[in-house]
Design an enzyme around this catalytic site. Structure first.
Site, PDB file in Angstrom:
ATOM      1  N   TYR A  49     -61.444 -61.310  31.542  1.00 55.58           N
ATOM      2  CA  TYR A  49     -61.921 -61.844  32.882  1.00 55.58           C
ATOM      3  C   TYR A  49     -63.404 -61.119  32.957  1.00 55.58           C
ATOM      4  CZ  TYR A  49     -62.568 -63.091  37.583  1.00 55.58           C
ATOM      5  OH  TYR A  49     -63.188 -63.749  38.910  1.00 55.58           O
TER       6      TYR A  49
ATOM      7  N   LYS B  76     -67.134 -63.239  32.785  1.00 53.65           N
ATOM      8  CA  LYS B  76     -68.034 -63.100  33.952  1.00 53.65           C
ATOM      9  C   LYS B  76     -69.386 -62.658  33.417  1.00 53.65           C
ATOM     10  CE  LYS B  76     -65.775 -64.980  37.255  1.00 53.65           C
ATOM     11  NZ  LYS B  76     -65.918 -66.253  37.796  1.00 53.65           N
TER      12      LYS B  76
END
Length: 264
Positions: free
Chosen positions: A159, A163
């Site tokens: 993640y 991002k």
């Protein structure tokens, strides 16, 4: 009185059957937009959002699409244009995330996180840009990122990577699309009270964690929706390649708080 700066505009929000995406879809409709509500696996929740928008007097459709599939995203954009005649604004919000140490992580979940969170954002960016260029109209694409882009939170490597990547992606796109007057901006929601957070924590854990944030609570989806609308608004026609952090101070050095009471 609610501002209607999106009157007559068409907005596509990925991952908008719940959480931040749902609130964003409703906020765009409240401000006059026609909205495409994207979902992956919960049609009933998506139809609830459509119903809510229609009660506000707006128009909306729900479209099933796995954003990790580029052809499916192109088809979703085509469905948007078929239904409403155009596309003006796209919001990349859909995510997937597991929480494991990278050296123990299930690689299927690790790859799924990247496929949805990173490539899903790219797929919408590309498909929406191509549509806006073909229309020869200005537009806005808002990428929903996170403080995870710059805070290496443990047990969230895929993640975090995703991002960080989409922020560089967005800024590169902002340069490449500037001649077409297509604005690309980033919103970084902090820790927000959404149904998705229940995948990782109980209500008690979320409440306790929120109390440690400088503002003393988690953010709300409605607060994030306001930020998304702000960055997408035609009123911000000179803003591109910009990042708006909305995190209640979680990325600040909160361990240095004085403990003083908030002003009354």
């Amino acid at each position: 009185m609610t501002q209607r700066e999106f009157e007559g505009q068409v907005v596509l929000v990925t991952g908008s059957s719940q959480g931040i995406g749902r609130s964003a879809a409703v906020e765009f409709a409240r401000r006059g937009a026609n909205v495409v509500v994207n979902y992956h696996s919960n049609p009933a929740k998506a139809e609830e959002v459509v119903d809510e928008i229609e009660k506000l007097g707006g128009k909306a459709i729900a479209v099933k699409c796995d954003v990790s599939d580029y052809d499916a995203v192109e088809a979703m954009v085509a469905k948007t244009v078929e239904t409403f005649g155009k596309l003006d604004i796209a919001v990349s919000n859909a995510v997937y995330s597991d929480r494991e140490f990278f050296y123990e992580a299930d690689l299927d979940g690790f790859r799924r996180t990247i496929d949805v969170t990173m490539f899903g954002a790219f797929h919408l960016l590309r498909a929406a840009s191509r549509q806006l260029i073909a229309q020869k109209t200005p537009g806005a694409i808002t990428i929903i990122s996170s403080p995870h882009a710059f805070i290496p939170a443990p047990k969230a490597m895929a993640y975090n990577m995703s991002k960080a990547a989409i922020e560089h992606m967005a800024k590169t796109a902002a340069i490449e699309l500037s001649d077409f007057r297509i604005r690309v901006n980033i919103v970084q929601p902090g820790w927000t009270d959404t149904p998705g957070e229940r995948k990782f924590a109980t209500d008690d854990v979320l409440e306790e964690g929120g109390s440690k944030i400088p503002f003393g609570r988690l953010g709300t989806p409605e607060e994030m929706a306001e930020a998304i609308a702000f960055m997408s608004s035609p009123k911000n026609g000179y803003t591109t390649g910009a990042t708006l952090l909305v995190d209640g101070g979680i990325s600040l050095p909160w361990w240095g708080k004085t403990g003083r009471a908030a002003p009354s």
